[in-house]
Design an enzyme around this catalytic site. Structure first.
Site, PDB file in Angstrom:
ATOM      1  N   HIS A  10       0.825  -1.214   0.000  1.00  0.00           N
ATOM      2  CA  HIS A  10       0.000   0.000   0.000  1.00  0.00           C
ATOM      3  C   HIS A  10       0.861   1.267   0.000  1.00  0.00           C
ATOM      4  O   HIS A  10       2.065   1.238   0.258  1.00  0.00           O
ATOM      5  CB  HIS A  10      -0.915   0.008   1.232  1.00  0.00           C
ATOM      6  N   GLY A  23       0.001  -2.410  12.146  1.00  0.00           N
ATOM      7  CA  GLY A  23      -0.253  -3.762  11.681  1.00  0.00           C
ATOM      8  C   GLY A  23      -1.743  -3.998  11.585  1.00  0.00           C
ATOM      9  O   GLY A  23      -2.379  -3.718  10.579  1.00  0.00           O
ATOM     10  N   GLU A  83      -1.923  -7.244   7.377  1.00  0.00           N
ATOM     11  CA  GLU A  83      -0.591  -7.082   7.952  1.00  0.00           C
ATOM     12  C   GLU A  83      -0.476  -7.838   9.270  1.00  0.00           C
ATOM     13  O   GLU A  83      -1.486  -8.197   9.901  1.00  0.00           O
ATOM     14  CB  GLU A  83      -0.298  -5.588   8.175  1.00  0.00           C
TER      15      GLU A  83
END
Length: 210
Positions: A10, A23, A83
């Protein structure tokens, strides 16, 4: 039959800009992050790359990047592409991270604090990406995910994984056939820089330090 897989990180987020651990938590793309995603779209357009199907992590920063980089909204969101969860360290300053371990990442460090282990991320990313490939044999696919998750994925599928810092909107190009992932390049569309290719290896400006 070969599947063409583009695996992409991203764009820059507010937490990236503030050097915060990000995360499971999320923050929006910055103006720079939006421009980075548009630079990726310009790269795909310049190479006449079109996608049969697009996938994204369920997190906002990945979804927005997928839309901007492809110009489409008909993508599929998958939790397996998320993530790594850093537990109680989420949102804290990045200097609190422990040193990275070569080929392992952070290991089990964050499990004690309610997060995930690096190998758990590797396993779920591997499962998610392999499922995507199996459903799109012979097609061209874009998958938008996250720096740590992507690094764990390619460490799991490559015999000699590159030691490359995963920049925002970096694009990994794979050929996948008979269950084998062949990494061709890692490209930074923002700075127009090949971070890795299978012939010459890593670019010096792209290397991780441990």
């Amino acid at each position: 039959m070969t599947t063409k897989l583009y695996l992409m990180r991203h764009g820059q987020t507010r937490f990236n800009q503030q050097n915060r651990i990000q995360g499971a938590s999320d923050s929006p793309l910055t103006a720079v992050g939006i421009e980075q995603a548009l630079a990726a779209r310009a790269y795909f357009d310049s190479k006449a790359i079109t996608f049969d199907r697009i996938y994204s992590s369920t997190q906002e920063r990945a979804c927005d990047t997928a839309e901007l980089a492809s110009g489409r909204t008909d993508y599929i969101r998958l939790k397996g592409l998320k993530e790594m969860d850093f537990g109680a360290f989420e949102g804290q300053q990045e200097f609190l991270n422990p040193p990275l371990q070569k080929d392992i990442g952070y290991g089990d460090y964050f499990v004690t604090y309610g997060g995930e282990s690096s190998l758990a991320v590797r396993a779920r990313m591997g499962e998610a990406v392999r499922q995507i490939v199996s459903e799109n044999e012979g097609k061209t696919v874009l998958v938008v995910s996250h720096g740590g998750a992507i690094a764990q994925f390619y460490r799991g599928v490559l015999k000699n994984p590159p030691q490359v810092r995963m920049r925002n909107c970096a694009i990994l190009e794979f050929d996948v056939a008979d269950g084998q992932f062949n990494l061709l390049t890692i490209y930074d569309p923002v700075n127009h820089l090949v971070l890795y290719d299978r012939i010459s290896g890593e670019h010096p400006d792209a290397l991780l330090t441990f």
